[in-house]
Design an enzyme around this catalytic site. Structure first.
Site, PDB file in Angstrom:
ATOM      1  N   ASP A 174      -3.132  22.145  80.192  1.00 52.63           N
ATOM      2  CA  ASP A 174      -2.119  21.511  81.034  1.00 52.63           C
ATOM      3  C   ASP A 174      -1.668  20.202  80.395  1.00 52.63           C
ATOM      4  OD1 ASP A 174      -0.494  21.154  83.187  1.00 52.63           O
ATOM      5  OD2 ASP A 174      -2.071  20.587  84.601  1.00 52.63           O
TER       6      ASP A 174
ATOM      7  N   LYS B 185     -14.342  20.819  74.148  1.00 50.13           N
ATOM      8  CA  LYS B 185     -15.114  19.564  74.075  1.00 50.13           C
ATOM      9  C   LYS B 185     -16.591  19.957  74.082  1.00 50.13           C
ATOM     10  CE  LYS B 185     -15.296  15.001  74.181  1.00 50.13           C
ATOM     11  NZ  LYS B 185     -14.963  14.188  73.010  1.00 50.13           N
TER      12      LYS B 185
ATOM     13  N   TYR C  34      -9.727  23.809  87.275  1.00 52.34           N
ATOM     14  CA  TYR C  34      -8.746  24.116  88.327  1.00 52.34           C
ATOM     15  C   TYR C  34      -9.196  25.293  89.204  1.00 52.34           C
ATOM     16  CZ  TYR C  34      -5.363  21.148  85.800  1.00 52.34           C
ATOM     17  OH  TYR C  34      -4.717  20.108  85.183  1.00 52.34           O
TER      18      TYR C  34
ATOM     19  N   ASP D  91      -9.984  15.427  72.291  1.00 60.20           N
ATOM     20  CA  ASP D  91      -9.502  14.056  72.072  1.00 60.20           C
ATOM     21  C   ASP D  91      -8.881  13.921  70.683  1.00 60.20           C
ATOM     22  OD1 ASP D  91     -12.096  14.646  71.305  1.00 60.20           O
ATOM     23  OD2 ASP D  91     -12.886  12.636  71.626  1.00 60.20           O
TER      24      ASP D  91
END
Ligand code: NAD
Length: 350
Positions: free
Chosen positions: A230, A173, A124, A206
């Site tokens: 988010d 990740k 972002y 995930d």
């Protein structure tokens, strides 16, 4: 003594839910001097900006602010007021607690998890460009820096200690995004060693999403980067009862801003029908931040009891899956009045 707080009512349903919050927060008996400043759609015509300087001046002066949602005008050329407030005031830690209160109708009734999300960088950051001719492709930069990662991870550990929480789960990740994810992972591992009293673990994002849906009660405080935070905080809000009851705070070194997770819901504006709880619980978070723990607890318990009793609940909580028997929906102000009445009773014996 009274607290001077900047109050931004906001657009759409904002004035209704912030009025409800003021009523409940004042029912604690604590003194508040509200510095009411308007931002958003309603000031655009007069001020030629949705975020006038006097709003920033008020927050800089008072240090603590609470706001209703603000409509982001589409295609007007103005950046979102929410994004601008975060950047200008360096509000870097977004805190979103999700606690089960809506009863049997929710997927789970034992959730008590807080998502601490880095709010200034990551995907972002706003660093984007087109690639090739005729917009063949596009690229968004996932900016992760060591200082921003260190301060959000430290913030999460300090928050866990202050709120007497036991476990932090760092979410990333790093197996795929070896540089950005790897940096955040390395920082989280290093800082966790400074806090041996808090159990530390890691999850790939995930897997985290799957684990949260399967067994959310296993998680306590989650710390993560902007985009993952988010998404995971909305997931947790959904598991715990939905937007109508999801509060939030966004904190920096100098300033703190409290606001519901939901938006300005324009189609419900002025109808006195939306759920005020998300904003009331944002007020509860503000009281905790100010060190007014007993008062905050009185608000939390009163909200919890009101929703459990199911006598004065707004339309979203009067649905058959929550109530199991028909309930006439209350208005925003009726629900707020009931919560305020309970808070007053508790405040009298505090
Ligand atoms: P929204 O959250 O305003 O509304 C989506 C739907 O959620 C509503 O139609 C309603 O069904 C439900 N809902 C929301 N708040 C509720 C409440 N208190 N009680 C019961 N139900 C509730 O999302 P949107 O329609 O995508 O956004 C509307 C505007 O709000 C947009 O301009 C958006 O940019 C803005 N927005 C602002 C903020 C903020 O100021 N922090 C946050 C999100 C969206």
């Amino acid at each position: 003594m009274s607290y001077k707080i900047s109050l931004i009512p906001g657009d759409g349903i904002g004035p209704e839910v912030t009025n409800a919050m003021v009523k409940v927060v004042e029912a604690t008996g604590i003194g508040f001097d509200w510095d009411v400043v308007e931002a958003g759609e309603k000031v655009m015509a007069k001020e030629k900006t949705p975020l006038p300087e006097y709003v920033l001046d008020s927050i800089k002066k008072n240090k603590v602010a609470i706001k209703g949602p603000i409509t982001t005008p589409i295609g007007s050329g103005f950046r979102s007021v929410n994004v601008a407030l975060r950047q200008i005031l360096d509000l870097y830690a977004s805190i979103r607690p999700a606690r089960s209160i809506a009863g049997e109708g929710t997927l789970y009734n034992d959730i008590d998890v807080v998502v601490v999300r880095e709010a200034t960088e990551g995907l972002y950051s706003g660093i984007e460009h087109w690639i090739g001719r005729e917009k063949y492709g596009a690229e968004t930069v996932n900016l992760i820096t060591r200082p921003a990662s260190e301060r959000i991870v430290k913030f999460a550990f300090e928050y866990a200690i202050k709120e007497k929480r036991k476990k932090i789960t760092a979410v990333h990740k790093a197996n795929i995004m070896k540089y950005t994810g790897g940096l955040f992972q390395e920082v989280a591992q290093t800082i966790s060693k400074q806090y041996p009293q808090i159990y530390f673990e890691e999850r790939l994002v995930d897997n985290m999403a799957m684990q949260l849906v399967k067994k959310p009660s296993a998680y306590d405080v989650i710390v993560t980067t902007n985009l993952f935070g988010d998404i995971l905080s909305d997931l947790c809000a959904g598991l715990a009862g939905g937007l109508g009851i999801a509060p939030g705070a966004i904190i920096g070194e100098k300033y703190a801003l409290f606001e519901p997770v939901h938006g300005s819901a324009p189609k419900y504006a002025g109808q006195n029908m939306v759920n005020p709880v998300a904003t009331i619980l944002s007020g509860e978070m503000m009281l905790n931040y100010l060190g007014e723990r007993k008062a905050a607890n009185a608000i939390w318990t009163s909200v919890y009891e009101t929703i459990k009793e199911k006598r004065y609940v707004t339309y979203d909580l009067a649905l058959p899956e929550y109530t199991q028997k028909p309930v006439l929906p209350s208005t925003t102000s009726q629900m707020a009045d009931e919560i305020a009445r309970k808070v007053k009773e508790k405040a009298a014996i505090m």
